[in-house]
Design an enzyme around this catalytic site. Structure first.
Site, PDB file in Angstrom:
ATOM      1  N   GLY A 151       6.913   3.960   4.146  1.00 43.71           N
ATOM      2  CA  GLY A 151       7.182   5.107   4.999  1.00 43.71           C
ATOM      3  C   GLY A 151       8.591   5.042   5.536  1.00 43.71           C
TER       4      GLY A 151
ATOM      5  N   LEU B 193       0.828  -1.214   0.000  1.00 50.70           N
ATOM      6  CA  LEU B 193       0.000   0.000   0.000  1.00 50.70           C
ATOM      7  C   LEU B 193       0.856   1.255   0.000  1.00 50.70           C
ATOM      8  CD1 LEU B 193      -2.622  -1.012   2.716  1.00 50.70           C
ATOM      9  CD2 LEU B 193      -3.071  -0.726   0.280  1.00 50.70           C
ATOM     10  N   GLY B 194       2.042   1.152   0.544  1.00 58.45           N
ATOM     11  CA  GLY B 194       2.907   2.328   0.600  1.00 58.45           C
ATOM     12  C   GLY B 194       4.155   2.051   1.404  1.00 58.45           C
TER      13      GLY B 194
ATOM     14  N   ASP C 176       4.231  14.298  13.475  1.00 58.42           N
ATOM     15  CA  ASP C 176       4.439  14.148  12.031  1.00 58.42           C
ATOM     16  C   ASP C 176       3.125  14.289  11.269  1.00 58.42           C
ATOM     17  OD1 ASP C 176       5.816  13.722   9.693  1.00 58.42           O
ATOM     18  OD2 ASP C 176       5.938  11.542   9.903  1.00 58.42           O
TER      19      ASP C 176
ATOM     20  N   PHE D 279       9.642   4.196   8.382  1.00 55.92           N
ATOM     21  CA  PHE D 279       9.947   3.087   9.289  1.00 55.92           C
ATOM     22  C   PHE D 279       9.574   1.715   8.756  1.00 55.92           C
ATOM     23  CE2 PHE D 279       9.607   6.821  11.971  1.00 55.92           C
ATOM     24  CZ  PHE D 279      10.832   6.762  12.609  1.00 55.92           C
ATOM     25  N   GLY D 280       9.069   1.664   7.551  1.00 61.45           N
ATOM     26  CA  GLY D 280       8.736   0.347   7.012  1.00 61.45           C
ATOM     27  C   GLY D 280       7.751   0.414   5.866  1.00 61.45           C
TER      28      GLY D 280
HETATM   29  N1  LIG Z   1      -4.163   1.808   7.357  1.00 64.91           N
HETATM   30  C1  LIG Z   1      -3.895   2.041   6.086  1.00 64.91           C
HETATM   31  N2  LIG Z   1      -4.817   1.863   5.114  1.00 64.91           N
HETATM   32  C2  LIG Z   1      -4.539   2.146   3.821  1.00 64.91           C
HETATM   33  N3  LIG Z   1      -3.364   2.618   3.386  1.00 64.91           N
HETATM   34  C3  LIG Z   1      -2.394   2.825   4.306  1.00 64.91           C
HETATM   35  C4  LIG Z   1      -2.600   2.545   5.696  1.00 64.91           C
HETATM   36  N4  LIG Z   1      -1.470   2.871   6.368  1.00 64.91           N
HETATM   37  C5  LIG Z   1      -0.599   3.329   5.460  1.00 64.91           C
HETATM   38  N5  LIG Z   1      -1.143   3.297   4.212  1.00 64.91           N
HETATM   39  C6  LIG Z   1      -0.494   3.752   2.980  1.00 64.91           C
HETATM   40  O1  LIG Z   1       0.888   3.478   3.075  1.00 64.91           O
HETATM   41  C7  LIG Z   1       1.636   4.702   3.004  1.00 64.91           C
HETATM   42  C8  LIG Z   1       2.868   4.592   3.886  1.00 64.91           C
HETATM   43  O2  LIG Z   1       2.455   4.632   5.223  1.00 64.91           O
HETATM   44  P1  LIG Z   1       3.446   4.872   6.409  1.00 64.91           P
HETATM   45  O3  LIG Z   1       2.635   5.159   7.620  1.00 64.91           O
HETATM   46  O4  LIG Z   1       4.388   3.731   6.509  1.00 64.91           O
HETATM   47  O5  LIG Z   1       4.343   6.054   5.955  1.00 64.91           O
HETATM   48  P2  LIG Z   1       4.061   7.579   5.674  1.00 64.91           P
HETATM   49  O6  LIG Z   1       3.131   8.046   6.718  1.00 64.91           O
HETATM   50  O7  LIG Z   1       3.621   7.774   4.255  1.00 64.91           O
HETATM   51  O8  LIG Z   1       5.512   8.185   5.831  1.00 64.91           O
HETATM   52  P3  LIG Z   1       6.414   8.351   7.128  1.00 64.91           P
HETATM   53  O9  LIG Z   1       6.469   7.049   7.854  1.00 64.91           O
HETATM   54  O10 LIG Z   1       7.710   8.731   6.542  1.00 64.91           O
HETATM   55  O11 LIG Z   1       5.764   9.430   7.943  1.00 64.91           O
HETATM   56  C9  LIG Z   1       0.639   5.783   3.432  1.00 64.91           C
HETATM   57  O12 LIG Z   1       1.000   7.062   2.951  1.00 64.91           O
HETATM   58  C10 LIG Z   1      -0.664   5.260   2.847  1.00 64.91           C
HETATM   59  O13 LIG Z   1      -0.781   5.622   1.487  1.00 64.91           O
END
Ligand SMILES: Nc1ncnc2c1ncn2[C@@H]1O[C@H](COP(=O)(O)OP(=O)(O)OP(=O)(O)O)[C@@H](O)[C@H]1O
Length: 323
Positions: free
Chosen positions: A42, A39-40, A173, A44-45
């Site tokens: 970030g 899905l994405g 954040d 940390f993972g």
């Molecule tokens: N619960 C979820 N449902 C649907 N998509 C999700 C969910 N959590 C994360 N994602 C998708 O995965 C992406 C990465 O999420 P993640 O929380 O790991 O990092 P981030 O928030 O984008 O970045 P960072 O960790 O650097 O702040 C999100 O931007 C979103 O598009």
């Protein structure tokens, strides 16, 4: 209580999910963390989509091996606090995995066996992805009523984090990528990777590295590592202005704190400009846009003491404050 994916009103397996989950189970429901399920990504993972046996989707965040993972006790404590949070505008954390595993790695030309801890977090799945993907693209941008609903929802979620529990949780954040949307465009604050619990209104010098999205960080946090609920208010202000204007905060900003964007909004988004940009809106909706921009600008005051509290912001957006 969560219902099944078919919407039949039957309690979903999600509601019976144990809090602590085996790594093998999470591997199975994400099809072995298959790339198609990603899905994405970030800091940390990586986040994957998993399906429970009844078809209910769930998001599994697999923390990278090099993430700063706390001891078993700290991890379980922190996660226990986060799982207790239940609010419509906060992504629900359903379960976690924190499992030691043996792994063979190559080190200085030799293979060695090491113990690694596999850490994963299981969240409510947000079908519409993150706010960053929809708010700045004019072809997919929601109408003003939805934008306003999103702004108010984010504020309600932050209100809960700052005021809804014994001690405030500072998010640190807040940015569009960390606001997820459900099918009804209800915003959900996500990603508590850096959250820490603090005493009420307490400000302290942070000992961890400053991590957060450039352009959303309050100057006192960016330059001095000072953390308080007021640093979240700064990020919220930038976020509110981005949603209200449809303009993205520029990452080219030299001092990285988004001041170029703030100055540009302050200079450009006058009442006349708002009326011309939102020419189809009625007077009440135009007033909402103005209130959002005014509030956003107050939130990004360099002097943190002059920023409004989340209580004042919610009251203002609800029209409960004198204009
Ligand atoms: N619960 C979820 N449902 C649907 N998509 C999700 C969910 N959590 C994360 N994602 C998708 O995965 C992406 C990465 O999420 P993640 O929380 O790991 O990092 P981030 O928030 O984008 O970045 P960072 O960790 O650097 O702040 C999100 O931007 C979103 O598009």
């Amino acid at each position: 209580m969560a219902t099944d994916a078919s919407g039949g009103g039957k309690p979903s397996l999600l509601s019976t999910l144990p809090k602590q989950l085996p790594a093998d189970f999470l591997k199975e429901i994400t099809n072995g963390f298959h790339a198609d399920r990603k899905l994405g990504q970030g800091a940390f993972g990586t986040v994957y989509k998993g399906f429970l046996q009844d078809g209910q989707p769930i998001a599994v965040k697999k923390l990278s091996d090099n993430s700063p993972v706390a001891t078993d006790k700290q991890f379980k404590n922190e996660v226990g606090n986060l799982m207790a949070i239940q609010h419509e505008n906060i992504v629900r954390l359903y379960g976690y995995c924190h499992e030691a595993q043996k792994k063979v790695i190559e080190h200085n030309g030799r293979y060695i066996l090491v113990d690694v801890v596999e850490s994963m977090l299981c969240y409510e799945y947000a079908p519409k992805g993150n706010l960053d993907k929809c708010i700045f693209d004019m072809s997919s941008r929601p109408n003003w009523a939805t934008c306003f609903k999103i702004i108010k929802g984010i504020c309600q979620g932050l209100y809960f984090l700052h005021k809804g529990m014994d001690r405030p949780i500072v998010h640190l954040d807040l940015q569009p990528a960390n606001i997820l949307l459900d099918d009804n465009m209800v915003p959900k604050i996500a990603d508590f990777g850096l959250s820490r619990l603090f005493g009420e209104e307490q400000t302290r010098i942070n000992t961890i590295n400053v991590v957060g999205a450039k352009g959303y960080m309050a100057p006192e946090y960016l330059y001095r590592g000072e953390i308080s609920t007021r640093s979240d208010i700064y990020s919220l202000g930038v976020l509110i202005m981005e949603i209200a204007t449809g303009q993205k905060n520029s990452m080219n900003d030299k001092d990285m704190s988004g001041r170029d964007f703030v100055d540009q909004v302050r200079q450009t988004w006058t009442d006349e400009h708002i009326a011309s940009k939102y020419s189809s809106l009625d007077a009440d909706s135009l007033q909402q846009v103005k209130t959002c921009i005014e509030t956003g600008l107050k939130c990004v005051d360099i002097d943190q003491k002059k920023r409004p509290s989340i209580v004042e912001i919610v009251e203002k957006l609800d029209g409960r404050h004198a204009r």
